[in-house]
Design an enzyme around this catalytic site. Sequence first.
Site, PDB file in Angstrom:
ATOM      1  N   ARG A 258       0.908  -1.173   0.142  1.00  0.00           N
ATOM      2  CA  ARG A 258       0.111   0.061   0.105  1.00  0.00           C
ATOM      3  C   ARG A 258       0.990   1.088  -0.032  1.00  0.00           C
ATOM      4  O   ARG A 258       1.768   1.237   0.736  1.00  0.00           O
ATOM      5  CB  ARG A 258      -0.951   0.071   1.268  1.00  0.00           C
ATOM      6  N   GLU A 287      -3.075   7.852  -4.549  1.00  0.00           N
ATOM      7  CA  GLU A 287      -3.632   6.955  -5.507  1.00  0.00           C
ATOM      8  C   GLU A 287      -4.879   7.197  -6.042  1.00  0.00           C
ATOM      9  O   GLU A 287      -5.780   7.118  -5.238  1.00  0.00           O
ATOM     10  CB  GLU A 287      -3.169   5.514  -4.999  1.00  0.00           C
ATOM     11  N   HIS A 306      -0.831   0.079 -10.027  1.00  0.00           N
ATOM     12  CA  HIS A 306      -1.653  -1.015  -8.974  1.00  0.00           C
ATOM     13  C   HIS A 306      -2.256  -2.216  -9.905  1.00  0.00           C
ATOM     14  O   HIS A 306      -3.387  -2.596  -9.732  1.00  0.00           O
ATOM     15  CB  HIS A 306      -2.712  -0.336  -8.223  1.00  0.00           C
TER      16      HIS A 306
END
Length: 345
Positions: A258, A287, A306
């Site tokens: 993360r 993000e 991602h």
Amino acid sequence: MTERDAAGRPPRHQAVTGAIVRSASDDATARAVQVGAAAGPIAIVPDAEPRFAEAVTRAGGALAQLSADTRGLVWTSSEGEDELEALLAAHPQISWVQLPWAGVDAFAGLLRRHRDDGRVWTSAKGAYAQPVAEHALMLALAALRELPARVRAGEWVADERGRSLYGADIVLVGAGGIAVELLRLLEPFGVRATVVRRSDVAVPGAARTVTTDRLTEALSTAEVVFVVAALTDGTRGLIGRDELAALPDDAILVNVARGGLVDTAALVDALESGRLGGAGLDVTDPEPLPAGHPLWNAPNCIVTPHVADTEAMTVPLFAERVRANTAAFLGKSRFEGLIDLDAGY
């Protein structure tokens, strides 16, 4: 019998669960919650993908629309904490909830509020470890071999830059399924691996395991750092200015967990100063990473959006997690991916 895809091929990936090293307290938690779920009809909300529905029935579960009879819930959205909260309030009889991702930080508030509600909560941790570990290895190799500069070059520049992963000193921050799979993938390179985790329980394949309070010490000799920990209130910003400063010159940082685990401003400064050798990031903070953000053009930095585990990879893996936990819900086996509600993951 081995499950096969639509083309008759065996699955490309398998969950990494049984190999994950758990502490004694983790095992005690698993035993305590194993008997907490009261079996009954299972609902899949909001998206009942056919493979998820088939997984429930294949395990012997009763699949039905959400109703007062529902006892198990497979939640398929990575967001919607408020919607899930409202659903659980309207259906207090639900005794097992399956969340869709390995990381549950998007549901952190909900999990805190329901910590003592008696439900069994499971995630997909370990389910996606193989594709994510593969991506992490790719990012590390690419950064070590200076690929960001190579692919952008418009002319032949024989600058002799680039380093090898063989025999490197590696640190893995986190000890879940991704770490376990990474250690397996790294075996041929003969690396010396240190795992940093909450407990000092040894992890097979690692030369040593140290607790988080010794993170800076572990980083002091690291050539490559893989960030593979869960994001919680306690781990947010775990890799900050002090930790980056503790790294040797030219070290490589890879984050596939993360974005919030790493202080973005500190990382940009370390890259732009030239002291950090490079970074491979599949996750960022913020993000999505905005266009024009300094990380896009930071020296020897690779950013992927991602996509370490794409939908083509995750759907069959999550279907298998649903099947396994439906069987556990029916008392046939043990739950996989149990969420420790006190730890937050």
